[in-house]
Design an enzyme around this catalytic site. Structure first.
Site, PDB file in Angstrom:
ATOM      1  N   LYS A 278      -0.255 -14.704   8.237  1.00 22.75           N
ATOM      2  CA  LYS A 278       0.469 -14.094   9.188  1.00 22.75           C
ATOM      3  C   LYS A 278       0.169 -14.551  10.556  1.00 22.75           C
ATOM      4  O   LYS A 278      -0.839 -15.080  11.003  1.00 22.75           O
ATOM      5  CB  LYS A 278       0.259 -12.401   8.851  1.00 22.75           C
ATOM      6  CG  LYS A 278       0.896 -12.201   7.653  1.00 22.75           C
ATOM      7  CD  LYS A 278       0.922 -10.512   7.693  1.00 22.75           C
ATOM      8  CE  LYS A 278       1.706 -10.221   6.344  1.00 22.75           C
ATOM      9  NZ  LYS A 278       2.068  -8.807   6.140  1.00 22.75           N
ATOM     10  N   ARG A 313      -2.761 -10.096  -1.712  1.00 21.72           N
ATOM     11  CA  ARG A 313      -1.498 -10.787  -1.781  1.00 21.72           C
ATOM     12  C   ARG A 313      -1.428 -11.909  -0.931  1.00 21.72           C
ATOM     13  O   ARG A 313      -1.423 -11.867   0.138  1.00 21.72           O
ATOM     14  CB  ARG A 313      -0.322  -9.614  -1.330  1.00 21.72           C
ATOM     15  CG  ARG A 313       0.802 -10.265  -1.592  1.00 21.72           C
ATOM     16  CD  ARG A 313       2.206  -9.192  -1.081  1.00 21.72           C
ATOM     17  NE  ARG A 313       3.409  -9.752  -1.143  1.00 21.72           N
ATOM     18  CZ  ARG A 313       4.099 -10.227  -0.125  1.00 21.72           C
ATOM     19  NH1 ARG A 313       3.504 -10.557   0.903  1.00 21.72           N
ATOM     20  NH2 ARG A 313       5.348 -10.587  -0.401  1.00 21.72           N
TER      21      ARG A 313
END
Length: 336
Positions: A278, A313
């Site tokens: 991210k 994840r």
């Protein structure tokens, strides 16, 4: 309201008064007492209220048949042309299926298939188009791998098609708030659900996110999401929470949530962290994007594991699995 974040420890020496964290090998003998407008205070476990102690210590049931007695990896399979993290490399169905099989072989306990990008600035994809992207991939993967398949969607129609194709978990970034029909379908079908926190919609969520206290605000929001899911007929035993790194959060917000991640065990359900590749990793490390952010992603995954997160994840399954194996060996003395 007063909150208690367990100070998570692993291995020995373990005091006699320590409690197990979520019924697993980690434990805590102290907690950080948090309240709005008050400075944090470290307290012994004996001062943690009984309801908090019960939620923090209770074992978490298996998720889609997978035990959660240790951190488990969920491999990300974006079947989209515009993913922020992989540039649509898995958009071709054949490529997606091969990549999913490789992730399972490398150590992914779950595969999370998504046909709609929810990156900052993205727009909604029609349900029919989303179904066309994921249906064949899930059907092929479910015939090849033993790992349960999660469908990453906000839409009931997509979830129905995915479950018919072989998916057995629903991962919703809107925490069942986007499509009113999704909660009822999950309850009726007996599906586990992953409820993620997000502030705002993907199109605008990063414009100017604000919180009074991001850790406590997200905890309260997730507590509300869990309560609404239970009211819809989904038992707590089938609920997972995710604080939603990057979904309506600044870099400082993301770091505060990762640092305080153990607080979310107080909801009494498994905790998932999805921080892989991210933007905040790039802004802190200087890595441009995609696979260049793998080292930073692994570092964050290890911190989440240390805080007791049951699900990680990630895009980089093999790298994360290797790092977890070494981390676990060091922390617990278990080399297998």
């Amino acid at each position: 309201m007063t909150y208690y974040r367990p100070i998570v420890r692993w291995g020995a020496p373990r005091p006699a008064e320590a409690l197990p964290l979520a019924g697993g090998p980690a434990w805590f003998a102290e907690a950080e007492r948090l309240a709005r407008g008050e400075p944090p205070r470290l307290v012994p476990v004996a001062e943690v209220p009984e309801d908090w102690r019960a939620r923090l210590a209770a074992p978490r049931p298996p998720l889609a048949g997978v035990t959660l007695d240790r951190p488990r990896i969920m491999g990300i399979l974006n079947v989209t042309p515009d993913s922020f993290s992989d540039g649509g490399v898995h958009f071709a169905p054949e490529t997606a299926v091969e990549s999913g099989a490789e992730m399972a072989a490398a150590g992914a306990a779950f595969l999370d298939v998504g046909g709609e990008s929810t990156r900052p600035g993205s727009t909604a994809v029609p349900a029919g188009e989303e179904i066309a992207r994921i249906e064949g991939v899930i059907a092929s993967l479910s015939a090849r791998v033993a790992a349960p398949i999660s469908i990453d969607t906000r839409k009931a129609a997509v979830a129905r098609a995915a479950v018919a194709a072989g998916a057995s978990v629903v991962n919703d970034v809107s925490a069942l708030g986007y499509d009113p029909a999704l909660a009822g379908f999950c309850a009726e079908a007996g599906l586990p659900v992953i409820l993620m926190h997000a502030q705002g919609e993907p199109e605008t969520m990063q414009d100017d996110p604000r919180y009074d206290d991001v850790l406590l605000d997200v905890f309260d929001a997730l507590a509300d999401h869990v309560a609404r899911a239970e009211a819809a007929g989904i038992p707590r035993a089938r609920i997972v929470v995710d604080p939603g790194i990057g979904f309506g959060k600044t870099v400082a917000h993301n770091l505060a949530l990762i640092r305080g991640l153990a607080l979310f065990h107080g909801l009494g359900v498994p905790v998932m962290l999805g921080a892989s590749r991210k933007g905040f990793i790039g802004r802190i490390s200087g890595a441009p994007g995609g696979a260049a952010r793998a080292p930073g992603s692994v570092a964050v995954a290890l911190r989440a594991a240390a805080e007791g997160a049951q699900l990680l994840r990630v895009h980089d399954v093999a790298e994360t699995a290797q790092a977890l194996a070494l981390w676990r060996a060091v922390e617990t003395g278990e080399a297998a």
